[in-house]
Design an enzyme around this catalytic site. Structure first.
Site, PDB file in Angstrom:
ATOM      1  N   ILE B 458      36.201  40.486  39.982  1.00 33.13           N
ATOM      2  CA  ILE B 458      37.564  40.229  40.445  1.00 33.13           C
ATOM      3  C   ILE B 458      38.497  39.993  39.274  1.00 33.13           C
ATOM      4  CG2 ILE B 458      37.319  37.726  40.684  1.00 33.13           C
ATOM      5  CD1 ILE B 458      38.670  37.942  43.396  1.00 33.13           C
ATOM      6  N   THR B 460      37.263  38.110  36.537  1.00 34.45           N
ATOM      7  CA  THR B 460      36.850  36.864  35.901  1.00 34.45           C
ATOM      8  C   THR B 460      35.927  37.066  34.713  1.00 34.45           C
ATOM      9  OG1 THR B 460      35.108  36.792  37.547  1.00 34.45           O
ATOM     10  CG2 THR B 460      37.056  35.487  37.990  1.00 34.45           C
ATOM     11  N   ASN B 602      30.548  31.606  28.944  1.00 30.81           N
ATOM     12  CA  ASN B 602      31.323  32.358  27.947  1.00 30.81           C
ATOM     13  C   ASN B 602      32.663  31.655  27.752  1.00 30.81           C
ATOM     14  OD1 ASN B 602      33.192  34.150  26.725  1.00 30.81           O
ATOM     15  ND2 ASN B 602      32.030  35.928  27.415  1.00 30.81           N
ATOM     16  N   THR B 605      35.996  34.018  28.196  1.00 32.77           N
ATOM     17  CA  THR B 605      36.432  34.377  29.553  1.00 32.77           C
ATOM     18  C   THR B 605      36.734  33.114  30.363  1.00 32.77           C
ATOM     19  OG1 THR B 605      34.124  34.515  30.271  1.00 32.77           O
ATOM     20  CG2 THR B 605      35.184  36.571  29.623  1.00 32.77           C
ATOM     21  N   GLU B 676      38.801  28.275  40.254  1.00 30.87           N
ATOM     22  CA  GLU B 676      39.879  27.633  40.998  1.00 30.87           C
ATOM     23  C   GLU B 676      40.324  26.319  40.364  1.00 30.87           C
ATOM     24  OE1 GLU B 676      38.792  29.095  45.473  1.00 30.87           O
ATOM     25  OE2 GLU B 676      37.263  28.147  44.261  1.00 30.87           O
TER      26      GLU B 676
END
Lengths: 331, 709
Positions: B458, B460, B602, B605, B676
Site C-alpha cells: 500500500i 509502506t 527498516n 521506511t 497509523e
C-alpha cells in the site's frame, strides 16, 4: 463532455473571424479553467478557437509602462525582469496563484476570463444564476465560506478567483480588445462587472471580442508594492482574502496609494474608499485601520463568510504597515 | 541471522515506482477491455421514479446500460467485510447521495462517461437527515467492532468528591481518504471464472465478498492487487462498485474496467465520520486523575452499523480508577463511514489529549508532567499489563529533542517578529491489531529467494521489508530476495489494515524462512553457508526448495489482546505552530515525534511512515473537512481543489524517532504496527500549541482562521 470542433488562430484577425462564424464558440487559452468546466458540462461550447499563438510579447511601452500579449503564459509574466522591477506586486500575485504546472499553461487573457470557483456554479444539480439564468442562487442560503462580502446581489455572491487580476486592478491596467467592429481599450476596473441581476455577464467584453493585450501604465511607485494572500493552505488554494497594494510616502504624508482586494467580490475590488481616505494623510496604523473600516463599511457577510470582513480589514492594515515600515520603498 | 533487520534499506520498489515501471491496477493491459462509468444519485433519500436511458443506450460505443430494472439480482452481503450491505442497482431505493443509479459500459472511457451524463433520472424525494450534530437526540447504540460502552469503578462518586473538574466538548470533522490512486477494478470472466485486478487492501477479503454476492465459490474468483496508490482504509472493505464491475463484465461478455471519478471517490467507499466528543475529567490538585468519562457520537448510515469509536483511547491511555466510555451513532442519509488512518484512536486521542492539556492549564502543571503523573502501567480497563511500553522514554526523549524545557507556559508569551509561537504536545496510542498470515519462501536455482504471500503493498515498504526479514534468516543479501504478493493464488494473508502487515506477514515470512533454513541444514547434514545454497540444490538436482510459514496471534484475531497481555503502540508528539498576530492563520512550524512501537525492521521506511502520519495529522488539525450541503443533502465540493490536504508548502521539518524496543509478546520478530500511530496525537498537539500561541482554545477541527480572529 459534448463534442466540439477545434481550430487554431494564427493572429487576432483570424481568431475573430473564426469565432464570429459560430455563436457557441469560445476562445481557448491555456485551457486550465475552460477545459475543466467542459469536463463538468458547465461550459458546452460547439467550437474552440485556440488563441495561444497570438502575441505573448512582454514589452515596454512608449510611455514607460508594460504591454503584455494576451497569450503570454502566467509564468513568463511572473519571471519577466521588467515586470519584477517595475511592478513586483504583479509577479508576486501570479506566483501566489494556482500551481507551477497551471501557471505554465495559463495565459494572461485566460486568467482575466476565468470563472468563479463557487461550488454551486460547478454543481449542475444545484441552482445557479450564472449557469441557468433566473434559476436562483443556492450559495446565499448554502455553504458560503468562500463567497463575496462586497458588491453582492440577491442573484449572486460568487467571487472572482484570480490573483493576477487583483494586482492589475491596483496597477490601473488597461485591457486591449479587438472585435469585428475594431479595437478598443477597457479600463481594468470596468472590465469585470458586479453581479447585479445579470451574474451571467461577467465582463465588458462583447460577443466575439478578443483580449489581445494588457497594458500597465508607467508609474513611479508601484515598485514599492506587495501582494499578500491569506488562505487556509500554504499553496495551491484560492484566497480567502488577498490584498495588492502600493504605497508612496513623501514628507510624512501619503502621496500615492493603491489598494485592491481579492477573494471578496465578483471582481477584483479596487479599494477607492480606503485610497481616498489615506491620500494626503499620515502613514500610521490608526489611519490604515480607519481606511480599511471605510472600505469595508458596505461589506455584507453571509452565514459562513462574515469573518472575511475583519480578515480583509486586518490584511489591508498588515500590508500597508509592511509597506510603511519599509519606508514605502521596497518589500 | 545476518542482521538485515534494522537496516535502513532503500525501497527495492523505489525505482519501478518512480520510473513508471510499477503497474497499478488501472494500468493493467487486458485485451478487449471495455469501460464502465456510473451515473449517480443527486438526492440523499427517496426513490427513483423514472429512468430514461434511451439517449445513453444509443450513444456511440455504448454496449450496455445497467439500472435497477435490468441488473441481475445479487446475493446479500454483510458488513463487515463488505463496506455496506446496501447494494445499488437492485431496487429503486436511494439512501445516500452518490448512490449509483446506472452503470454504462462502452468501448472507450470517454464514450462511457458521456453516455452516463445522458442518463436522466427522476426521483420521489423523501425527507433526509444530514447533520448528526442537530439530531443528537436520535443517537442509538449499536454493536460495531467493539463494545459500545465500558465502565470501570464508580465515576459519580469519584467525580463528586474531586477538587478539580473539567468538562468539554470536542468536535472533529468528517474527512475523506483521498488516496492519490482512485478506486479501480478490472473484471474479466474466463470460462466461467472471474479474474479481477482490483485496488484492494485485502485480496482474500475481496474474493470472499465478491464471490458471495455473485453466488460463486471463492475458488471461482481470483483477485490481484500488485501496487496501491494509497488506501488509508478506503480500499479495505469491499464496496459495491467492485461487485458491479464483475456483473457488468458478465453482462457484456467482455472485460470491464471501472475507475471511479474523483467526485465518486467521495461517495463510494466510506469516510472518517466526524465525532462529537465530551470529555469529563476529575483530578486531585496533584494532577492525579480520579475520574474520566469520554463520550462520543458519530454519524452512521441508514444501512449499516459502522461506528467511529471516538472515545476508545480513554479506555487505555491513563491510569484512572473510575473510567467510563460511551459510543453512539446518529443515522444519517449518507453512505457509511469506514476506517481511515488512524481509526478510533486517531479521533479519540484528540478529545482526550486536548482535555488533558486543558487540565494542565487549570492545574498550572506542565503537560508532560501531568501525563507522567497518570502513566498507566497496565491497561486500566482490561486490567492486563502491556506487552511492551516505553512511553516514558518517548516523553523524555521527545521533550529533550524538541527543547521543551525552554517553553514559557504563558499563552502568547513566545513570539518572533509578527509570529506568535505556540508549543504543544500530546501522547499517541494505537491498538496493535494482529491478524494471521501465511507465506511461502523458496530457494531458487542460482541462489535467489522468492517470497510469496497474498498480502498487499500500500506504499509502506512491504516489497523491501519482507525481503529483509527473509534475508536476515537465510543470510543472503535482501537484493537477492524478491516478493510476489497481492494474488489470491498465493498463500493467504489478511488485509493491509490496522498497521498489521509487517508484524503478521513478517512473522509468517520469518517462520517460512526459518523452516527453509532447517530444510537446507538437514539436507546439508549440518550448518550451511548461504553461498553454498545454490550448489546444494544443484547437487540434489532440485529446481527449487520451498517452505511454508504461518503465524497466528495467540489471542483473538484482529485485536491487540492475548490471554496475558494487552498490546498497544505509543508515542509522544511535540509541535511548534506559528500564527501571525494579526492575520491569525495557523501554520505548523515543526514536529518531533518519538515512538515506542516494538522492533523497527527498516528505520528508513518506518521513518517515512511516521512523517507521513504526521502530515496526515496536520491535515486533520488545520485543513481537512468534508463540508455538507445541508439544503440538498450532499457533500459540497468533491475534488482536491476544495477538499484541502496538506501540500509541501504546509509541511515543515518533521522528526521521527523510535525508542529501542523488541516486543516478543506481540510477534516472533518483535515488531508491532506503525502505519497509523504517526497520525495519532498530532492534531491534539497542534490544537494545544495553537492555544499556547494565541490563548484561544479551539475544540472544533479543523482550526481555520475564522476560529482565531
Amino acid at each position: 463532455m459534448k463534442n466540439f470542433t477545434y481550430s487554431r488562430a494564427e493572429n487576432a484577425e483570424s481568431a475573430i473571424i473564426l469565432i464570429s462564424s459560430n455563436a457557441d464558440a469560445k476562445f481557448l487559452g491555456g485551457g486550465t479553467n475552460l477545459v475543466d468546466l467542459m469536463r463538468e458540462n458547465i461550459e458546452q461550447p460547439d467550437a474552440l478557437v485556440d488563441v495561444t499563438n497570438l502575441s505573448k510579447d512582454i514589452e515596454e511601452t512608449a510611455d514607460g509602462g508594460i504591454s503584455i500579449g494576451a497569450a503570454a503564459k502566467n509564468t513568463a509574466v511572473a519571471n519577466d525582469k521588467k515586470v519584477r522591477e517595475k511592478f513586483p506586486v504583479l509577479a508576486q500575485a501570479i506566483l501566489f496563484g494556482a500551481s507551477g504546472q497551471i501557471r505554465n499553461m495559463a495565459t494572461v487573457g485566460g486568467n482575466l476570463l476565468q470563472r468563479t470557483r463557487c461550488y454551486y456554479f460547478y454543481d449542475d444539480a444545484a441552482r445557479c444564476n450564472k449557469r441557468e439564468v433566473g434559476s436562483g442562487c443556492d450559495a446565499i442560503g448554502g455553504f458560503n465560506r468562500i463567497h463575496a462580502i462586497l458588491g453582492t446581489s440577491d442573484a449572486c455572491i460568487a467571487t472572482h478567483p484570480s490573483d493576477m487580476c487583483v494586482a492589475l486592478a491596483a496597477l490601473d491596467a488597461k485591457v486591449l480588445v479587438e472585435g469585428k467592429h475594431g479595437k478598443r481599450e477597457i479600463a481594468f476596473n470596468d472590465f469585470h462587472k458586479l453581479p447585479d441581476n445579470t451574474p451571467q455577464i461577467e465582463t465588458e467584453l462583447q460577443t466575439g471580442e478578443l483580449i489581445t493585450a494588457v497594458e500597465i501604465p508607467k508609474n513611479d511607485f508601484a515598485k514599492h508594492s506587495i501582494y499578500r494572500k491569506v488562505r487556509d493552505r500554504a499553496s495551491y488554494a484560492f484566497a480567502l482574502v488577498s490584498v495588492a497594494a502600493a504605497l508612496e510616502v513623501e514628507n510624512d504624508a501619503i502621496k500615492n496609494v493603491r489598494i485592491a482586494l481579492g477573494g471578496v467580490a465578483h471582481k477584483p475590488w479596487r479599494a477607492f474608499e480606503a485610497e481616498n481616505f489615506l491620500t494626503g494623510n499620515q502613514a500610521t496604523g490608526t489611519n490604515f485601520r480607519q481606511a480599511a473600516e471605510a472600505e469595508l463599511k458596505a461589506a455584507k457577510g453571509y452565514e459562513h463568510n462574515s469573518f472575511k470582513i475583519e480578515l480583509a480589514k486586518r490584511t489591508i492594515v498588515s500590508v500597508l504597515k509592511e509597506l510603511a515600515e519599509n519606508g514605502g520603498i521596497k518589500r | 541471522m545476518s542482521n538485515e533487520i534494522g537496516k535502513p534499506l532503500s525501497r527495492l520498489d523505489g525505482r519501478p515506482k518512480v520510473t513508471g515501471a510499477a503497474r497499478y491496477t488501472a494500468d493493467t493491459p487486458i485485451e478487449g477491455l471495455t469501460y464502465a462509468v456510473f451515473a449517480t444519485s443527486t438526492i440523499p433519500h427517496g426513490r427513483v421514479t423514472k429512468l430514461d436511458v434511451s439517449k445513453a443506450e444509443v450513444a456511440p460505443g455504448v454496449l450496455k446500460v445497467l439500472t435497477h430494472l435490468n441488473t441481475p439480482k445479487l446475493k446479500p452481503i454483510q458488513h463487515p467485510p463488505a463496506g455496506q450491505s446496501l447494494m445499488p442497482l437492485q431496487d429503486d431505493r436511494i439512501l445516500y447521495e452518490g448512490q449509483p443509479v446506472a452503470l454504462v459500459v462502452a468501448d472507450t472511457w470517454e464514450r462511457a462517461r458521456h453516455a452516463a451524463d445522458l442518463v436522466r433520472v427522476e426521483y420521489a424525494r423523501a425527507p433526509f437527515l444530514m447533520d448528526f450534530t442537530e439530531h443528537l437526540d436520535k443517537a442509538v447504540t449499536v454493536k460495531g467492532f467493539f463494545e459500545p460502552d465500558s465502565k470501570t469503578g464508580d465515576f459519580d462518586r469519584a467525580f463528586n468528591s474531586a477538587p478539580v473538574k473539567l468538562k468539554q466538548n470536542y468536535h472533529l470533522a468528517d474527512r475523506h481518504h483521498n488516496a492519490m490512486e482512485p478506486h479501480a477494478t478490472i473484471a474479466a470472466w474466463r470460462r466461467g471464472k472471474l479474474d479481477m485486478y482490483d485496488t484492494v487492501q485485502g485480496v482474500f477479503v475481496a474474493r470472499t465478498v465478491i464471490a458471495q454476492a455473485l453466488g460463486r465459490k471463492p475458488a471461482d474468483v481470483r483477485v490481484r492487487s500488485k501496487y496501491l496508490g494509497g488506501g488509508y482504509g478506503c480500499k479495505g472493505f469491499v464496496w459495491p462498485h467492485q461487485i458491479l464491475a464483475a456483473v457488468a463484465a458478465r453482462e457484456v461478455r467482455r472485460p470491464v474496467k471501472l475507475v471511479l471519478t474523483r467526485a465518486q471517490d467521495y461517495t463510494s467507499h466510506g469516510y472518517q465520520a466526524a465525532t462529537e466528543q465530551t470529555v469529563t475529567l476529575a483530578a486531585g490538585r496533584d494532577g492525579q486523575l480520579v475520574a474520566l468519562r469520554h463520550e462520543s457520537v458519530a454519524p452512521g448510515s441508514m444501512s449499516d452499523d459502522y461506528v467511529e469509536y471516538g472515545a476508545i483511547a480513554s479506555r487505555t491511555m491513563y491510569a484512572c480508577p473510575a473510567l467510563e466510555t460511551r459510543h453512539r451513532i446518529v443515522r444519517v442519509n449518507r453512505g457509511p463511514g469506514t476506517p481511515m488512518r488512524a481509526p478510533q484512536e486517531g479521533p479519540s486521542m484528540f478529545g482526550l489529549e486536548c482535555a488533558m492539556d486543558e487540565l494542565a492549564v487549570v492545574l498550572k502543571m506542565d503537560p508532560v508532567e501531568l501525563r507522567l503523573k497518570n502513566y498507566a502501567e497496565r491497561d486500566p480497563t482490561k486490567g492486563k499489563p502491556f506487552s511492551s511500553k516505553k512511553l516514558r522514554e518517548c516523553y523524555s526523549e521527545g521533550a529533550q529533542r524538541f527543547g521543551w524545557e525552554r517553553r514559557n507556559p504563558k499563552p502568547g508569551s513566545m513570539r518572533e517578529g509578527h509570529d506568535l509561537i505556540g508549543w504543544g504536545m500530546a501522547s499517541a496510542l494505537m491498538e496493535t491489531y494482529r491478524f494471521p498470515a501465511t507465506a511461502r519462501v523458496t530457494l531458487e536455482r542460482g541462489g535467489t529467494v522468492l517470497i510469496e504471500s497474498g498480502t498487499q503493498e500500500i506504499g509502506t515498504g512491504v516489497y523491501t521489508i519482507m525481503p529483509q526479514i527473509a534475508a536476515d534468516v537465510l543470510g543472503v543479501a535482501p537484493e537477492r530476495v524478491r516478493l510476489v504478493l497481492g494474488d489470491t493464488t498465493l498463500p493467504g494473508a489478511g488485509m493491509t489494515a490496522g498497521s498489521s502487515t509487517t508484524m503478521g506477514v513478517g512473522s509468517a515470512v520469518h517462520d517460512a524462512a526459518t523452516k527453509l533454513k532447517q530444510k537446507l541444514t538437514e539436507m546439508a547434514g549440518g550448518p550451511i553457508a548461504p553461498d553454498a545454497y545454490a550448489d546444494l540444490l544443484k547437487r540434489r538436482r532440485l529446481e527449487k526448495l520451498s517452505a511454508e510459514g504461518l503465524w497466528k496471534p495467540d489471542g483473538e484475531a484482529g485485536t491487540g489482546e492475548s490471554k496475558e497481555w494487552t498490546m498497544y503502540t505509543f508515542g509522544a508528539v511535540f509541535v511548534e505552530v506559528r500564527v501571525d498576530e494579526s492575520l491569525r492563520v495557523p501554520r505548523l512550524a515543526r514536529c518531533v515525534g518519538v515512538y515506542s512501537a516494538g522492533r523497527i525492521i527498516n528505520p528508513k521506511t518506518a521513518r517515512s511512515q511516521m512523517t507521513g502520519g504526521m502530515i496526515w495529522g496536520l491535515g486533520q488539525a488545520l485543513l481537512e473537512h468534508t463540508e455538507l450541503e445541508l439544503n440538498y443533502g450532499r457533500y459540497v465540493a468533491k475534488d482536491l481543489a476544495n477538499y484541502l490536504v496538506p501540500v509541501n508548502a504546509d509541511v515543515p521539518d518533521l522528526e521521527a524517532y523510535f525508542v529501542d524496543e523488541v516486543d516478543e509478546h506481540a510477534s516472533p520478530i518483535g515488531a508491532k504496527g506503525i502505519g497509523e500511530l504517526g497520525a495519532v496525537g498530532v492534531s491534539a498537539a497542534i490544537a494545544n500549541a495553537v492555544y499556547h500561541a494565541t490563548g484561544v482554545r479551539v475544540r472544533d477541527l479543523p482550526i481555520t482562521v475564522e476560529k482565531l480572529l
